[in-house]
Design a protein around this motif. Structure first.
Motif, PDB file in Angstrom:
ATOM      1  N   GLY A 230       4.474  -3.734   2.378  1.00  0.00           N
ATOM      2  CA  GLY A 230       5.621  -4.625   2.351  1.00  0.00           C
ATOM      3  C   GLY A 230       5.672  -5.220   3.941  1.00  0.00           C
ATOM      4  N   ASN A 231       5.348  -4.213   5.040  1.00  0.00           N
ATOM      5  CA  ASN A 231       5.054  -4.629   6.317  1.00  0.00           C
ATOM      6  C   ASN A 231       4.288  -3.377   6.875  1.00  0.00           C
ATOM      7  N   GLU A 232       2.955  -3.812   7.343  1.00  0.00           N
ATOM      8  CA  GLU A 232       2.095  -2.924   7.797  1.00  0.00           C
ATOM      9  C   GLU A 232       2.493  -2.671   9.414  1.00  0.00           C
ATOM     10  N   GLU A 233       2.765  -3.454  10.027  1.00  0.00           N
ATOM     11  CA  GLU A 233       3.327  -3.186  11.527  1.00  0.00           C
ATOM     12  C   GLU A 233       4.427  -2.113  11.721  1.00  0.00           C
ATOM     13  N   ALA A 234       5.571  -2.526  10.714  1.00  0.00           N
ATOM     14  CA  ALA A 234       6.451  -1.611  10.966  1.00  0.00           C
ATOM     15  C   ALA A 234       6.115  -0.196  10.171  1.00  0.00           C
ATOM     16  N   SER A 235       5.348   0.092   9.385  1.00  0.00           N
ATOM     17  CA  SER A 235       4.640   1.270   9.030  1.00  0.00           C
ATOM     18  C   SER A 235       4.165   2.084   9.755  1.00  0.00           C
ATOM     19  N   ARG A 236       3.048   1.115  10.628  1.00  0.00           N
ATOM     20  CA  ARG A 236       2.454   1.790  11.667  1.00  0.00           C
ATOM     21  C   ARG A 236       3.272   2.482  12.753  1.00  0.00           C
ATOM     22  N   LEU A 237       4.474   1.814  13.039  1.00  0.00           N
ATOM     23  CA  LEU A 237       5.348   2.145  14.133  1.00  0.00           C
ATOM     24  C   LEU A 237       6.425   3.009  13.429  1.00  0.00           C
ATOM     25  N   SER A 238       6.390   3.498  12.109  1.00  0.00           N
ATOM     26  CA  SER A 238       7.245   4.447  11.839  1.00  0.00           C
ATOM     27  C   SER A 238       6.261   5.974  11.618  1.00  0.00           C
ATOM     28  N   GLY A 239       5.180   5.679  11.928  1.00  0.00           N
ATOM     29  CA  GLY A 239       4.291   7.143  12.327  1.00  0.00           C
ATOM     30  C   GLY A 239       3.347   7.348  10.903  1.00  0.00           C
ATOM     31  N   ILE A 240       3.436   6.148   9.930  1.00  0.00           N
ATOM     32  CA  ILE A 240       2.347   6.329   9.050  1.00  0.00           C
ATOM     33  C   ILE A 240       0.921   5.919   9.431  1.00  0.00           C
ATOM     34  N   ASN A 241      -0.025   6.915   9.057  1.00  0.00           N
ATOM     35  CA  ASN A 241      -1.508   6.845   9.240  1.00  0.00           C
ATOM     36  C   ASN A 241      -1.912   5.736   8.452  1.00  0.00           C
ATOM     37  N   VAL A 242      -1.822   4.583   8.924  1.00  0.00           N
ATOM     38  CA  VAL A 242      -2.048   3.189   8.038  1.00  0.00           C
ATOM     39  C   VAL A 242      -3.705   3.091   7.539  1.00  0.00           C
ATOM     40  N   ARG A 243      -4.657   3.544   8.552  1.00  0.00           N
ATOM     41  CA  ARG A 243      -5.847   3.650   8.266  1.00  0.00           C
ATOM     42  C   ARG A 243      -6.241   4.688   7.042  1.00  0.00           C
ATOM     43  N   ARG A 244      -5.641   5.736   7.213  1.00  0.00           N
ATOM     44  CA  ARG A 244      -5.803   6.921   6.141  1.00  0.00           C
ATOM     45  C   ARG A 244      -5.671   6.163   4.652  1.00  0.00           C
ATOM     46  N   VAL A 245      -4.007   5.660   4.817  1.00  0.00           N
ATOM     47  CA  VAL A 245      -3.741   5.306   3.296  1.00  0.00           C
ATOM     48  C   VAL A 245      -4.579   4.357   2.669  1.00  0.00           C
ATOM     49  N   LYS A 246      -5.067   3.327   3.613  1.00  0.00           N
ATOM     50  CA  LYS A 246      -5.928   2.105   3.147  1.00  0.00           C
ATOM     51  C   LYS A 246      -7.297   2.835   2.793  1.00  0.00           C
ATOM     52  N   MET A 247      -7.911   3.725   3.607  1.00  0.00           N
ATOM     53  CA  MET A 247      -9.049   4.466   3.209  1.00  0.00           C
ATOM     54  C   MET A 247      -8.827   5.043   1.786  1.00  0.00           C
ATOM     55  N   PHE A 248      -7.762   5.671   1.513  1.00  0.00           N
ATOM     56  CA  PHE A 248      -7.233   6.191   0.233  1.00  0.00           C
ATOM     57  C   PHE A 248      -7.480   5.262  -1.031  1.00  0.00           C
ATOM     58  N   VAL A 249      -6.824   3.929  -0.539  1.00  0.00           N
ATOM     59  CA  VAL A 249      -6.848   3.298  -1.978  1.00  0.00           C
ATOM     60  C   VAL A 249      -8.211   2.548  -2.135  1.00  0.00           C
ATOM     61  N   TYR A 250      -8.988   2.303  -1.041  1.00  0.00           N
ATOM     62  CA  TYR A 250     -10.466   1.846  -1.643  1.00  0.00           C
ATOM     63  C   TYR A 250     -11.092   2.904  -2.218  1.00  0.00           C
ATOM     64  N   ILE A 251     -11.188   4.055  -1.900  1.00  0.00           N
ATOM     65  CA  ILE A 251     -11.740   5.168  -2.416  1.00  0.00           C
ATOM     66  C   ILE A 251     -11.196   5.252  -3.723  1.00  0.00           C
ATOM     67  N   PHE A 252     -10.034   5.153  -3.803  1.00  0.00           N
ATOM     68  CA  PHE A 252      -9.439   5.372  -5.326  1.00  0.00           C
ATOM     69  C   PHE A 252      -9.918   4.151  -6.219  1.00  0.00           C
ATOM     70  N   SER A 253      -9.941   3.113  -5.670  1.00  0.00           N
ATOM     71  CA  SER A 253     -10.409   1.913  -6.393  1.00  0.00           C
ATOM     72  C   SER A 253     -11.785   2.116  -6.910  1.00  0.00           C
ATOM     73  N   GLY A 254     -12.789   2.553  -5.829  1.00  0.00           N
ATOM     74  CA  GLY A 254     -14.220   2.768  -6.123  1.00  0.00           C
ATOM     75  C   GLY A 254     -14.244   3.889  -7.205  1.00  0.00           C
ATOM     76  N   LEU A 255     -13.438   4.822  -7.242  1.00  0.00           N
ATOM     77  CA  LEU A 255     -13.310   5.962  -8.164  1.00  0.00           C
ATOM     78  C   LEU A 255     -13.079   5.394  -9.540  1.00  0.00           C
TER      79      LEU A 255
END
Lengths: 349, 498
Positions: A230-255
């Motif tokens: 929905g909004n990557e920059e706002a998510s980052r500034l809300s303290g979400i570890n964007v990199r980790r979440v993205k890693m998760f989705v690509y690993i999940f997709s590969g799985l």
């Protein structure tokens, strides 16, 4: 005070006239229309084929057949839905299907038969899944660390993984897999008790999609996936570890692609380096027809299931109705476009 | 017959609400006509109808005595109506000249006649007395310069009417002066200008007449010289608003936050200051002075090259916003739509996003608690929304700002940084935000407030830091600060240099 409320009304009114009712009922109404139109399309298509084929389409064994046919696509599309909700894309899934299939098949053949056969199958599946996750992790790494656009990163993987699949087996399919391995793709649950009504791949699809649905709707990481899309920059500034979440989705997709690859290998009783061609496109289609927005932030697993069902039912129904295969593809294309157009029109209103 | 525009009995209805209830509006040739009113009063809707972005449900538009139908923005442009929105419609990677004549480039055959293009663009800029590089890419220009390009574009299509929607929202005082100069020049050329602004001071400086909107109706139109600010506010809100800046009882306590030697090469230079519990520290300066960069660096949103940050004497290690939030810092960004909120998500989801882990066990969100907490914040902060399940996109600016604040309150922030907290927010909501800031300070929270509006800085802060060129130029106590002293420090080098 009166004025204040009016002021808000205008703001609300200016947006889409959603079912902004009271509390939980309002929430339910807000949610429902998301898959509503597409569900109607699905029911309509089923009704059409039932009439067209004089009820042949609705025969129980045909329904079981359709479900088994869509299971691989639905599993892959589940992984892709996660990625697309974050506003990413994964084009490598079809190639992952192939390389994992070849790899798992080789493990099956090469692990010494001193191991019990179920042990070998278990290890081979585990190895295949690990390989899929690893490939997803690599794509995720290049995307999060070096800011390679997902389209490019996974397009590169689409080419490389396919090539590696051929290299791995010298271009020759891997045959002579243990007969017990066929159970994953061709078997039935409780076959002796209830007969051939509940295919194993359908069970796998059910478990995977239910789990994915729970992750998306009830867990923190699920919420983060939507937030990032929905909004990557706002998510980052809300303290979400964007990199980790993205890693998760690509690993999940590969799985998920790897799981699809294992089911397919079992169905084919061989590891084929050219398996899974265009699977990424069918998975994207299922996801998008099911209401996932390529712009990110929107999408559901039930929607993806309906999307996969629509595509599966179309192919199945057209086969039953005797439509030749060239026309089938034209119609599928038209339906994909139509479904998304319908969705867009609903949104614009 | 000196009316360039007459709008008669304009009606606009949205599902469930009448946004305009038969509004009459006249604009004279060569006048600056201000529109004021709270968010949602109907002034923007009226302008959208004029600009062809929205269709009207009733009434008529008469342009220089001739009845016209305006179906779309393109047609409005042809009729000589230009609207300059808050978000500019410029193409960032094209040059100034290309943007001015976008879609209307002089051609030679199928090719763009570049020489003619630059000549035309230069003529327009000269007419306005603007000194902007024609070949510079728009992406490299300041917000103020981009606005000038928008105005140049409007002039180049020979506009008879120019609507400026909140043109000053992102400008510094210096830049504002230039905008006013430009506006006066347009006026002399006979252009009718409609000027929308929440900053009433500006209206007294630039406008000839002012029309107040409230609740979808035109309340009054008066000569500006006949009215006072208090009168306008009363007309806008329909009631008396006491105290621009509410008083508070908080007493600054112990040191809470200390920043030492914070440096980001080329942007921030050796910045040191401290913040006490219950204190409101104002940071001001011209746009580009490094205020936003400073707070982003403290918050971990941008990397720093040097410097230390201490919270209650304990050194913090902040490498990302996540670290900052875990330490109890938070940042209310100036651009709430792009940086503060996920617009497509609900009020509930936006409120809990920064501390979702506090609401979950083993990764599973506790749905009942979440709804309860979101509901509590909606009540406490008086957020106007039909339900917590409403998408934030559909809320007004002031209420969106409150959702962002609720998010940080839920994350139990001890230092709250506000970056331009009241930009684009109407008078009533501004007061509420001020009151909430005061309430926060009273609980011992430390508040840093960046603002370009000097009356706001002076009215709210206990202490004021003035920044210029990435450095702190002055620290002023509540008593010694005036608009003049602040501006002197803010423009120090500029004055010396010129």
């Amino acid at each position: 005070m009166d004025l204040k409320v009016e002021t808000e009304m205008e703001q609300v009114g200016a947006g889409k006239p959603s079912g902004a009712g009271k509390g939980r009922i309002g929430a339910l109404l807000n949610r429902l229309p998301q898959n509503y139109v597409i569900l109607l399309v699905f029911v309509g298509i089923c009704a059409l084929f039932t009439i067209w084929t004089d009820g042949l389409f609705l025969q129980p064994d045909n329904i079981v057949n359709v479900l088994r046919q869509i299971s691989i696509n639905a599993v892959i599309a589940t992984g892709l839905t996660f990625v697309i909700i974050t506003a990413g894309i994964d084009l490598s899934v079809g190639s992952i299907v192939a390389i994992v299939g070849v790899f798992a098949a080789q493990l099956l053949v090469k692990i010494p038969s001193t191991f019990p056969v179920w042990g070998i199958i278990f290890l081979a599946c585990l190895g295949g899944l690990a390989l899929g996750a690893l490939i997803g992790a690599f794509s995720g790494f290049t995307i999060t660390r070096f800011r390679v656009p997902p389209f490019i990163s996974t397009l590169a993987m689409w080419a490389s993984a396919r090539g590696l699949a051929f290299i791995l087996c010298d271009g020759r399919p891997v045959w002579n897999l243990p007969i017990q391995f066929n159970y994953i793709g061709r078997g039935y649950i409780f076959e002796k008790l209830i007969g051939p009504w509940f295919p194993v791949p359908v069970l796998i699809m059910g478990i995977v999609m239910y789990t994915a649905h729970v992750i998306l709707t009830r867990t923190t990481i699920g919420r983060y996936i939507y937030a990032i899309g929905g909004n990557e920059e706002a998510s980052r500034l809300s303290g979400i570890n964007v990199r980790r979440v993205k890693m998760f989705v690509y690993i999940f997709s590969g799985l998920m692609a790897a799981l699809g690859g294992i089911i397919l290998t079992s169905r084919l009783a061989s590891g084929q380096p050219n398996a899974g061609q265009s699977y990424e496109l069918y998975a994207i289609a299922a996801s998008v027809v099911g209401g996932t927005s390529l712009a990110g932030g929107e999408g559901t697993i039930p929607g993806t299931l309906i999307g996969a069902l629509i595509i599966g039912v179309l192919y199945n129904g057209m086969n039953l109705a005797g439509v030749e295969s060239y026309s089938q593809n034209v119609i599928i294309g038209a339906i994909i476009l139509g479904a998304v157009l319908l969705d867009q029109m609903k949104k614009r209103k | 017959m000196d009316d360039v525009l007459e709008m008669k009995g304009i009606v606009k209805e949205y599902p469930g609400v009448k946004a305009l209830k038969g509004v009459d509006f006249h604009l004279k040739r060569g006048e600056v006509h201000a529109l004021v009113g709270e968010n949602g009063a109907g002034k923007s809707t009226l302008m959208k109808i004029l600009g062809g972005a929205e269709a009207r449900d009733g009434g008529e538009i008469i342009l220089e005595g001739r009845k016209v139908e305006i179906q779309d923005p393109h047609q409005a442009e042809k009729l000589g109506i230009s609207i300059i929105y808050q978000e500019f419609n410029l193409i960032p990677f094209l040059s100034v000249a290309e943007n001015i004549f976008l879609g209307r480039e002089p051609r030679r055959g199928i090719f763009v006649d570049w020489r003619q293009l630059y000549a035309n663009a230069k003529a327009v800029l000269d007419q306005l007395g603007l000194d902007i590089d024609l070949k510079a890419k728009v992406s490299g220009l300041s917000v103020a310069q981009q606005q000038m390009v928008e105005i140049a574009k409007a002039i180049s299509v020979k506009s008879r009417i120019i609507v400026m929607d909140e043109p000053s929202a992102t400008l510094t005082m210096h830049e504002l002066e230039r905008l006013f100069g430009l506006t006066r020049k347009l006026k002399e050329q006979g252009v009718g200008i409609i000027y929308i602004s929440h900053r009433l001071e500006e209206i007294f400086e630039i406008a000839d007449r002012v029309t107040v909107f409230r609740d979808g109706e035109r309340i009054s139109t008066r000569e500006v010289r006949d009215v006072t600010k208090e009168y306008l506010i009363r007309e806008m809100v329909g009631r008396e608003l006491k105290d621009d800046y509410p008083k508070r009882n908080a007493v600054a306590g112990q040191e809470l936050l200390r920043v030492e030697g914070l440096t980001r090469k080329g942007v921030l230079h050796e910045i040191s200051f401290s913040l006490r519990k219950g204190e409101i520290l104002g940071i001001t300066g011209l746009v580009g002075a490094g205020r936003t960069e400073l707070v982003r660096a403290i918050f971990g949103a941008d990397p720093i090259d040097k410097g230390e940050i201490y919270l209650e004497g304990r050194k913090l290690r902040i490498l990302s916003p996540q670290d900052a939030i875990n330490s109890g810092l938070c940042l209310m960004t100036e651009d709430r739509k792009r940086q503060g909120l996920v617009l497509g998500m609900t009020v509930r989801e936006n409120i809990t996003i920064a501390d979702l882990r506090g609401l979950s066990r083993a990764g599973f969100i506790h749905g009942v608690d979440e709804r309860r907490i979101a509901g509590r914040f909606v009540r406490e902060l008086n957020i106007k929304t039909p339900s917590v399940e409403q998408r934030v996109r559909n809320l007004s600016g002031g209420n969106q700002q409150k959702v962002v604040l609720a998010k940080w309150l839920f994350a139990r922030s001890r230092v709250v940084i506000f970056d331009e907290p009241t930009r684009g927010i109407d008078v009533g909501a501004k007061q509420e935000i001020y009151r909430l800031m005061n309430d926060l300070a009273e609980t011992g929270t430390g508040i840093i407030m960046i603002s370009s509006e000097l009356p706001e800085v002076l009215g709210m802060s206990d202490r004021i830091l003035v920044m210029q060129e990435g450095r702190i130029r002055a620290e002023l106590g509540g008593g010694e600060a005036t608009q003049e002293t602040i501006m002197r420090f803010a423009t120090q080098a500029l004055v010396q240099g010129g």
